[in-house]
Design an enzyme around this catalytic site. Structure first.
Site, mmCIF file in Angstrom:
data_model
loop_
_atom_site.group_PDB
_atom_site.id
_atom_site.type_symbol
_atom_site.label_atom_id
_atom_site.label_comp_id
_atom_site.label_asym_id
_atom_site.label_seq_id
_atom_site.Cartn_x
_atom_site.Cartn_y
_atom_site.Cartn_z
ATOM 1 N N PHE A 51 11.252 6.630 0.056
ATOM 2 C CA PHE A 51 10.625 5.823 -0.859
ATOM 3 C C PHE A 51 9.968 6.134 -1.954
ATOM 4 O O PHE A 51 9.430 5.538 -2.923
ATOM 5 C CB PHE A 51 10.359 4.555 -0.163
ATOM 6 C CG PHE A 51 11.522 4.190 0.958
ATOM 7 C CD1 PHE A 51 12.424 3.939 1.109
ATOM 8 C CD2 PHE A 51 10.398 2.721 1.848
ATOM 9 C CE1 PHE A 51 13.293 2.794 1.330
ATOM 10 C CE2 PHE A 51 11.486 2.003 2.050
ATOM 11 C CZ PHE A 51 12.463 2.437 3.028
ATOM 12 N N LYS A 52 10.132 7.561 -1.833
ATOM 13 C CA LYS A 52 8.737 8.252 -2.864
ATOM 14 C C LYS A 52 7.945 7.801 -3.468
ATOM 15 O O LYS A 52 7.465 7.042 -4.754
ATOM 16 C CB LYS A 52 9.622 8.840 -3.759
ATOM 17 C CG LYS A 52 10.324 9.861 -3.890
ATOM 18 C CD LYS A 52 11.650 10.298 -4.591
ATOM 19 C CE LYS A 52 12.172 11.731 -5.076
ATOM 20 N NZ LYS A 52 13.015 10.655 -4.173
ATOM 21 N N GLY A 55 23.700 14.568 -0.739
ATOM 22 C CA GLY A 55 23.929 14.062 -0.082
ATOM 23 C C GLY A 55 25.471 13.609 -0.775
ATOM 24 O O GLY A 55 26.571 14.082 0.260
ATOM 25 N N ARG A 56 25.639 14.270 -1.831
ATOM 26 C CA ARG A 56 27.523 13.431 -2.295
ATOM 27 C C ARG A 56 28.317 15.235 -1.640
ATOM 28 O O ARG A 56 29.139 14.219 -1.607
ATOM 29 C CB ARG A 56 26.958 13.960 -4.057
ATOM 30 C CG ARG A 56 26.080 12.283 -4.772
ATOM 31 C CD ARG A 56 25.746 12.631 -6.558
ATOM 32 N NE ARG A 56 25.121 13.647 -6.050
ATOM 33 C CZ ARG A 56 23.971 14.138 -7.596
ATOM 34 N NH1 ARG A 56 24.484 13.418 -8.630
ATOM 35 N NH2 ARG A 56 23.107 14.692 -7.486
ATOM 36 N N GLY A 100 24.477 21.710 -2.883
ATOM 37 C CA GLY A 100 25.315 21.104 -3.437
ATOM 38 C C GLY A 100 25.810 20.251 -4.520
ATOM 39 O O GLY A 100 25.563 20.917 -5.677
ATOM 40 N N ASN A 149 -3.458 -0.026 -0.621
ATOM 41 C CA ASN A 149 -2.895 -1.353 0.441
ATOM 42 C C ASN A 149 -1.400 -1.528 -0.309
ATOM 43 O O ASN A 149 -0.757 -1.192 1.388
ATOM 44 C CB ASN A 149 -3.582 -2.681 -0.481
ATOM 45 C CG ASN A 149 -2.830 -3.252 0.606
ATOM 46 O OD1 ASN A 149 -3.783 -3.189 1.760
ATOM 47 N ND2 ASN A 149 -2.322 -4.240 -0.357
ATOM 48 N N GLN A 209 23.984 19.310 -7.114
ATOM 49 C CA GLN A 209 22.708 19.665 -7.615
ATOM 50 C C GLN A 209 22.560 20.900 -8.651
ATOM 51 O O GLN A 209 22.065 21.818 -8.743
ATOM 52 C CB GLN A 209 21.487 19.486 -7.776
ATOM 53 C CG GLN A 209 21.039 17.442 -7.406
ATOM 54 C CD GLN A 209 19.477 17.147 -7.730
ATOM 55 O OE1 GLN A 209 18.941 17.202 -7.715
ATOM 56 N NE2 GLN A 209 19.865 16.814 -6.147
#
Ligand code: XMP
Length: 211
Positions: free
Chosen positions: A59-60, A185-186, A165, A66, A167
């Site tokens: 989620f960076k 991923g890809r 990969g 809070n 990138q």
């Protein structure tokens, strides 16, 4: 050696996500989900996917203490294994993530797989991350200079690395330079045979690192 790989499952479709997770989940260290899968399916997909693997929510996080706590609490409630936060937001924010994470692993971004302003402050970001008590750092597998630098500063912290990969980064080079786990991923989910693509990466690691 397959368990050195974190599979980045950046797809929208629930059934495709589940199918891919079922196919490769037990052959990877973790599955990383990002906003594409969450926006389409909601946080419940974390619980569903966790049947097949450890789930890391990328989620960076980059917000006040809070708000990052509220988000981290939710990921924990739904069975997340780990969460990725930014560190440029400073010590208070990152500490709030670590506190809310409880037993979950927190990984903080200290250098991106593409050039960014973070390149000017990587050292400070590693220090903030250490002070906050994170479990691991995110550093690029496709930018040797920054990966090496982060490895030198990391102390005992684990390093997970995107950029391999699609990138352009090479899995073996990344592991030699200090990645503990490589995020892909890809090159896996876009392959006509994701299982085979994963096995090929794993074979590369075995062949080169065990020589
Ligand atoms: P690909 O398809 O490029 O997917 O193999 C890479 C995954 O990793 C994420 N990504 C990053 N995550 N810091 C991060 O925390 C980064 O510098 C970074 N670069 C890529 C990307 O969103 C995708 O899920």
């Amino acid at each position: 050696m397959d368990n050195k790989i974190i599979f980045a499952l950046d797809v929208y479709d629930y059934n495709i996500a589940m199918e891919l997770a079922k196919k490769v989940g037990d052959k990877v260290f973790a599955i990383k989900v990002n906003w594409p899968a969450i926006l389409e399916n909601g946080i419940k997909i974390v619980r569903d996917l966790s049947k097949y693997s450890n789930i890391i929510c990328d989620f960076k996080l980059a917000d006040i203490d809070n708000t990052v706590s509220l988000i981290t609490d939710k990921v924990r409630e739904y069975g997340g294994y780990g969460i990725i936060s930014h560190s440029f937001t400073g010590l208070n924010s990152l500490k709030a993530v670590v506190k809310s994470a409880g037993n979950m692993k927190v990984f903080s971004v200290v250098s991106m797989s593409q050039e960014s302003y973070l390149d000017n402050i990587t050292e400070e970001l590693v220090q903030i991350s250490k002070d906050a008590g994170v479990y691991g750092l995110v550093a690029p597998g496709n930018r040797p200079y920054y990966l090496k630098k982060v490895k030198e500063l990391a102390g005992g912290l684990k390093i997970i690395s995107p950029g391999v990969g699609a990138q352009g980064g090479n899995i073996v080079d990344a592991m030699i330079l200090g990645s503990d786990y490589v995020i892909i991923g890809r090159s896996i989910y876009n392959s006509p045979d994701p299982g085979e693509a994963l096995s090929n990466f794993a074979r590369d690691i075995n062949n080169k690192l065990n020589k």
